[in-house]
Design a protein around this motif. Sequence first.
Motif, PDB file in Angstrom:
ATOM      1  N   ARG A 502      24.586 -21.308 -16.591  1.00  0.00           N
ATOM      2  CA  ARG A 502      25.113 -19.952 -16.588  1.00  0.00           C
ATOM      3  C   ARG A 502      25.049 -19.327 -15.198  1.00  0.00           C
ATOM      4  O   ARG A 502      24.308 -19.774 -14.315  1.00  0.00           O
ATOM      5  N   VAL A 503      25.804 -18.248 -15.042  1.00  0.00           N
ATOM      6  CA  VAL A 503      25.853 -17.479 -13.809  1.00  0.00           C
ATOM      7  C   VAL A 503      25.862 -16.000 -14.180  1.00  0.00           C
ATOM      8  O   VAL A 503      26.350 -15.622 -15.247  1.00  0.00           O
ATOM      9  N   GLY A 504      25.299 -15.170 -13.325  1.00  0.00           N
ATOM     10  CA  GLY A 504      25.301 -13.734 -13.587  1.00  0.00           C
ATOM     11  C   GLY A 504      24.329 -13.300 -14.653  1.00  0.00           C
ATOM     12  O   GLY A 504      24.543 -12.283 -15.321  1.00  0.00           O
ATOM     13  N   ALA A 505      23.243 -14.051 -14.844  1.00  0.00           N
ATOM     14  CA  ALA A 505      22.225 -13.663 -15.823  1.00  0.00           C
ATOM     15  C   ALA A 505      21.267 -12.641 -15.204  1.00  0.00           C
ATOM     16  O   ALA A 505      21.146 -12.527 -13.984  1.00  0.00           O
ATOM     17  N   SER A 506      20.574 -11.888 -16.062  1.00  0.00           N
ATOM     18  CA  SER A 506      19.521 -10.968 -15.632  1.00  0.00           C
ATOM     19  C   SER A 506      18.174 -11.609 -15.917  1.00  0.00           C
ATOM     20  O   SER A 506      17.921 -12.037 -17.047  1.00  0.00           O
ATOM     21  N   CYS A 507      17.321 -11.698 -14.905  1.00  0.00           N
ATOM     22  CA  CYS A 507      16.012 -12.333 -15.061  1.00  0.00           C
ATOM     23  C   CYS A 507      14.898 -11.334 -14.778  1.00  0.00           C
ATOM     24  O   CYS A 507      14.983 -10.542 -13.827  1.00  0.00           O
ATOM     25  N   SER A 508      13.863 -11.381 -15.593  1.00  0.00           N
ATOM     26  CA  SER A 508      12.672 -10.546 -15.416  1.00  0.00           C
ATOM     27  C   SER A 508      11.453 -11.406 -15.714  1.00  0.00           C
ATOM     28  O   SER A 508      11.542 -12.381 -16.469  1.00  0.00           O
ATOM     29  N   ILE A 509      10.291 -11.039 -15.145  1.00  0.00           N
ATOM     30  CA  ILE A 509       9.065 -11.780 -15.416  1.00  0.00           C
ATOM     31  C   ILE A 509       8.006 -10.818 -15.929  1.00  0.00           C
ATOM     32  O   ILE A 509       7.807  -9.731 -15.381  1.00  0.00           O
ATOM     33  N   TRP A 510       7.334 -11.218 -17.025  1.00  0.00           N
ATOM     34  CA  TRP A 510       6.275 -10.418 -17.649  1.00  0.00           C
ATOM     35  C   TRP A 510       5.332 -11.375 -18.360  1.00  0.00           C
ATOM     36  O   TRP A 510       5.769 -12.329 -18.993  1.00  0.00           O
ATOM     37  N   ASP A 511       4.037 -11.149 -18.221  1.00  0.00           N
ATOM     38  CA  ASP A 511       3.027 -12.048 -18.796  1.00  0.00           C
ATOM     39  C   ASP A 511       3.230 -13.479 -18.321  1.00  0.00           C
ATOM     40  O   ASP A 511       2.994 -14.445 -19.066  1.00  0.00           O
ATOM     41  N   GLY A 512       3.699 -13.644 -17.092  1.00  0.00           N
ATOM     42  CA  GLY A 512       3.901 -14.970 -16.530  1.00  0.00           C
ATOM     43  C   GLY A 512       5.036 -15.746 -17.155  1.00  0.00           C
ATOM     44  O   GLY A 512       5.127 -16.966 -16.980  1.00  0.00           O
ATOM     45  N   GLN A 513       5.939 -15.061 -17.878  1.00  0.00           N
ATOM     46  CA  GLN A 513       7.079 -15.710 -18.536  1.00  0.00           C
ATOM     47  C   GLN A 513       8.380 -15.070 -18.045  1.00  0.00           C
ATOM     48  O   GLN A 513       8.476 -13.844 -17.942  1.00  0.00           O
ATOM     49  N   ILE A 514       9.350 -15.917 -17.730  1.00  0.00           N
ATOM     50  CA  ILE A 514      10.634 -15.443 -17.231  1.00  0.00           C
ATOM     51  C   ILE A 514      11.579 -15.256 -18.410  1.00  0.00           C
ATOM     52  O   ILE A 514      11.829 -16.188 -19.176  1.00  0.00           O
ATOM     53  N   VAL A 515      12.099 -14.037 -18.558  1.00  0.00           N
ATOM     54  CA  VAL A 515      13.020 -13.709 -19.645  1.00  0.00           C
ATOM     55  C   VAL A 515      14.429 -13.625 -19.065  1.00  0.00           C
ATOM     56  O   VAL A 515      14.697 -12.828 -18.160  1.00  0.00           O
ATOM     57  N   VAL A 516      15.326 -14.453 -19.581  1.00  0.00           N
ATOM     58  CA  VAL A 516      16.715 -14.516 -19.131  1.00  0.00           C
ATOM     59  C   VAL A 516      17.588 -13.824 -20.167  1.00  0.00           C
ATOM     60  O   VAL A 516      17.567 -14.188 -21.348  1.00  0.00           O
ATOM     61  N   VAL A 517      18.356 -12.825 -19.729  1.00  0.00           N
ATOM     62  CA  VAL A 517      19.248 -12.086 -20.626  1.00  0.00           C
ATOM     63  C   VAL A 517      20.683 -12.279 -20.154  1.00  0.00           C
ATOM     64  O   VAL A 517      21.028 -11.961 -19.015  1.00  0.00           O
ATOM     65  N   GLY A 518      21.517 -12.810 -21.036  1.00  0.00           N
ATOM     66  CA  GLY A 518      22.937 -12.940 -20.758  1.00  0.00           C
ATOM     67  C   GLY A 518      23.251 -14.031 -19.755  1.00  0.00           C
ATOM     68  O   GLY A 518      22.468 -14.939 -19.490  1.00  0.00           O
ATOM     69  N   ASN A 555       1.202  -5.007 -15.183  1.00  0.00           N
ATOM     70  CA  ASN A 555       1.114  -6.412 -15.555  1.00  0.00           C
ATOM     71  C   ASN A 555       0.733  -7.287 -14.356  1.00  0.00           C
ATOM     72  O   ASN A 555       1.287  -8.355 -14.135  1.00  0.00           O
ATOM     73  N   GLN A 556      -0.251  -6.826 -13.571  1.00  0.00           N
ATOM     74  CA  GLN A 556      -0.703  -7.575 -12.403  1.00  0.00           C
ATOM     75  C   GLN A 556      -1.787  -8.575 -12.768  1.00  0.00           C
ATOM     76  O   GLN A 556      -2.389  -8.511 -13.855  1.00  0.00           O
ATOM     77  N   GLN A 557      -2.047  -9.501 -11.850  1.00  0.00           N
ATOM     78  CA  GLN A 557      -3.191 -10.388 -12.006  1.00  0.00           C
ATOM     79  C   GLN A 557      -4.468  -9.536 -12.050  1.00  0.00           C
ATOM     80  O   GLN A 557      -4.582  -8.536 -11.342  1.00  0.00           O
ATOM     81  N   PRO A 558      -5.456  -9.915 -12.891  1.00  0.00           N
ATOM     82  CA  PRO A 558      -6.692  -9.120 -12.963  1.00  0.00           C
ATOM     83  C   PRO A 558      -7.370  -8.930 -11.608  1.00  0.00           C
ATOM     84  O   PRO A 558      -7.943  -7.876 -11.337  1.00  0.00           O
ATOM     85  N   TYR A 571       0.642 -11.212 -14.643  1.00  0.00           N
ATOM     86  CA  TYR A 571      -0.507 -11.337 -15.541  1.00  0.00           C
ATOM     87  C   TYR A 571      -0.373 -12.624 -16.358  1.00  0.00           C
ATOM     88  O   TYR A 571       0.649 -12.882 -16.980  1.00  0.00           O
ATOM     89  N   GLY A 572      -1.416 -13.449 -16.351  1.00  0.00           N
ATOM     90  CA  GLY A 572      -1.403 -14.703 -17.091  1.00  0.00           C
ATOM     91  C   GLY A 572      -0.784 -15.861 -16.336  1.00  0.00           C
ATOM     92  O   GLY A 572      -0.770 -16.986 -16.852  1.00  0.00           O
ATOM     93  N   TYR A 573      -0.284 -15.609 -15.132  1.00  0.00           N
ATOM     94  CA  TYR A 573       0.372 -16.672 -14.370  1.00  0.00           C
ATOM     95  C   TYR A 573      -0.652 -17.516 -13.615  1.00  0.00           C
ATOM     96  O   TYR A 573      -1.641 -17.005 -13.098  1.00  0.00           O
ATOM     97  N   GLU A 574      -0.407 -18.831 -13.569  1.00  0.00           N
ATOM     98  CA  GLU A 574      -1.207 -19.765 -12.779  1.00  0.00           C
ATOM     99  C   GLU A 574      -0.262 -20.683 -12.011  1.00  0.00           C
ATOM    100  O   GLU A 574       0.871 -20.924 -12.431  1.00  0.00           O
ATOM    101  N   VAL A 575      -0.742 -21.192 -10.893  1.00  0.00           N
ATOM    102  CA  VAL A 575       0.091 -22.043 -10.051  1.00  0.00           C
ATOM    103  C   VAL A 575       0.333 -23.371 -10.762  1.00  0.00           C
ATOM    104  O   VAL A 575      -0.619 -24.058 -11.143  1.00  0.00           O
ATOM    105  N   PRO A 576       1.585 -23.772 -10.951  1.00  0.00           N
ATOM    106  CA  PRO A 576       1.874 -25.035 -11.649  1.00  0.00           C
ATOM    107  C   PRO A 576       1.394 -26.238 -10.843  1.00  0.00           C
ATOM    108  O   PRO A 576       1.285 -26.188  -9.610  1.00  0.00           O
ATOM    109  N   ALA A 577       1.133 -27.327 -11.539  1.00  0.00           N
ATOM    110  CA  ALA A 577       0.652 -28.546 -10.882  1.00  0.00           C
ATOM    111  C   ALA A 577       1.669 -29.065  -9.873  1.00  0.00           C
ATOM    112  O   ALA A 577       1.297 -29.577  -8.811  1.00  0.00           O
ATOM    113  N   ALA A 578       2.971 -28.937 -10.180  1.00  0.00           N
ATOM    114  CA  ALA A 578       3.989 -29.433  -9.248  1.00  0.00           C
ATOM    115  C   ALA A 578       3.955 -28.682  -7.932  1.00  0.00           C
ATOM    116  O   ALA A 578       4.241 -29.248  -6.868  1.00  0.00           O
ATOM    117  N   VAL A 579       3.602 -27.415  -7.976  1.00  0.00           N
ATOM    118  CA  VAL A 579       3.494 -26.625  -6.746  1.00  0.00           C
ATOM    119  C   VAL A 579       2.182 -26.925  -6.031  1.00  0.00           C
ATOM    120  O   VAL A 579       2.130 -27.013  -4.797  1.00  0.00           O
TER     121      VAL A 579
END
Length: 787
Positions: A502-518, A555-558, A571-579
């Motif tokens: 897709r192209v032209g989606a709206s992305c937001s991040i909350w609780d370390g999860q990316i929410v894609v709309v449209g 929703n920041q890191q503690p 909040y809740g985000y950790e560095v992935p192993a691949a990174v």
Amino acid sequence: MALGNPHTRLHDVSDQHMMDDYEDTQAIDTFTASEYPFPTTSACLQRPRRSKFMEIDVDGEMDEEGTATAPFQRPHSESRASTMSCDSDPGLPLSQSPFFTLYPRLSLLTLLVILTLPLLYEMPWVGMAGMGIIGAKAGVIRTSDPVDAASAAERLQKRVDTNTDVCTRWSAQSALVNGTIYVYGGHSTTEPGQKNDTWSNDFFTVDLTKSWDISAPSIKGLPQPSGPPAVANGYLWNSYDSLYLYGGIVSDSPPAQPDPYSLWEYQIKSGKWVEHSDPKTSKGNNTEPGNQPVQQTGEGAGISIAELGRGYYFAGHLDAFTTPGWSVQTPRLYLKSLVEFTFPGYSNDGVESLAGGKTAGSDGVWRNVTQGGIQDQAKFPSRADGALVHVPGFGTQGILLSIGGGQEKSFSQMNVIDVYDIATSTWYKQATSGPSPKIRVNPCAVAASAPDGSSTNIYMYGGQNLIPYGQQIQYDDMWVLTVPSFTWVEVDTKGQSVPPARVGASCSIWDGQIVVVGGYTGPDLSCETGTYVFSAKDLKWQSNFNALSGGNPQNQQPSQEKDSTGLSGSYGYEVPAAVQSVIGGNSKGGATITAPARAATQGPMATGKAITYTVTDSNGAVSTQTGTTFSGGNNNGRDGPNIAAIVAGVVAGCFAVLAAYLGFCAWVYRRQLALYKNHVAMSQRAAAGVPNEKSSFLPSSTNGSSQPTGKGTSITDQSSGIGATSSRITATNSNEAVPPLPTGVWPPVGRSSSVNSSNDDLIVGQEPSFVGVLLNPRRSLRVINRD
């Protein structure tokens, strides 16, 4: 700098711009003699005319559709009791006429009606019947408060909520505030294959404070406003309590004409839209002259920085669907300017009118940055359809990164990123390392912070390639650009339930999860739910959004909650192993690569550093500590695990070693100097004939003979070695001859030396110096050890 006299109008969510005027209607009833079965005398040929005002007030009744009911006439009474009687004999005396018999009755009935009708207006069952029973109220319209157009229009029109049941959405404007995604406008279709009438002013929310499945996301329609224009590819800036709609393009199918630009503010608490018309720019750092009209641009890249109280919109274009009076025959004008909007109540040192800590007024302050560093050079091209991301640190107010974008036939590099230093209003370039993504336009991007702040990881999703024209290719890949190393990491999503490209989606991040709309998926997909979730720490697409408990409103890191610059949504985000495999450290941070892999030559990446924090586990143990917390927006003295810190540690270690060496040399020097003075004193006593003094310490002349000196003669050592000093020895007894000390080389002092060791003549007839000890400490140590 003053912004002129912008006019502000208040609009409700169901705002209307006009009210119908109310007209009086007069009904005249005429009757002929043939209508009545009465004698046709001159006194009763015509019924007296009656008139009434058909007047409607805003408090009147409405039908089910929310519009005022049309007035209509009541039927006239056919009762002879309500008309003049003409059936009496005209020959009768007037006093005996039936008219006088009926008159008292008519008078009583009339009085009763006059007293009863006002009471009927207040009866609910009568009021529900409308004006057909009792006619319209005449006289002054009663209102408790002044009624403006907006409030009256709200009464006259039923509120219409946004339809959330659509096939597809894309190119909308969105903002995330306190766990709620607000989405405005963009394109939407309600049936498969729809190509026209896709622009809308839809307004809805996605709730991230509770968990939901992607098959049934928590979406709520809000009332569609009539004030803000129906636009796509603009941006929705946000403070902590308001949204600001900037830019965008109006419909091209069917064609629509854009209006002169106004900034529309949505006040979250009251649910009202406010128009800020005729905005003007202000002069500031690296800007054009002030007091210029703010242009509406489309397909640029936007970002909000709520903690700074600013919104940015980078590049984009002007054409017939953004600018009034622009001919469709005139080509688009692509831009490379950076529009900055300072929210009301916030300060900005980059604007002249806000110097000295002044804050923006209710209309905010605009600045158009066009001369920031390399911005006016050919290597900084105009573009549209990119993404803009904010990264804290590296400058006193953080940096902006421009990713992707381009024009019809040329695109921005993905292996070189344009970096904007907010504090200095200056653009720089920074090369990346690792395999880079394909060139693209209209991706979406968000940023997440490691718990200790040692790395900020930017997630880029989707987009499309416009080449060749008419054969666009949408992407479904996910990439991570980790900062400060500026290394691209491609996410492996094989075997996962990946959403359609897709192209032209709206992305937001909350609780370390990316929410894609449209997002636009091409012609092959007719309808979809259109909401997807990606775990930023697990690097996996998941079937639900999992709302986490805890966390502050941002929703920041503690570890970052006391710092306003800490990234929201982490909040809740950790560095992935691949990174981690690229930058080192662990899931909490502790990155070992703390500078660009391809060294920066200037700008914030060369001189700045990340904001780092101490992370404490639940058991109280410190899992990683790479610096100190930074609070506020103007501090250059932040600590962190970067090259500067390593260099400082090495320098400090060198100073410690040097101090220890100097201390050791000082001790050796004092020992050698004391030994020298002791030997000189012993030699003087031996030369003076002091009993029991060992003569072995007397130096001999080079020719084996002694030369007496005269009475009171001073013997001076004339040696000129490094650090040599003059030693003046005076005879203590004028009657005794004192052998002189030689001016040549002295024999070994202390432990006896053989002929073979005569080269170790370490005293050499001169007082030792500290510099000499520094240059050759081993030689001085041999002197001490041989004594």
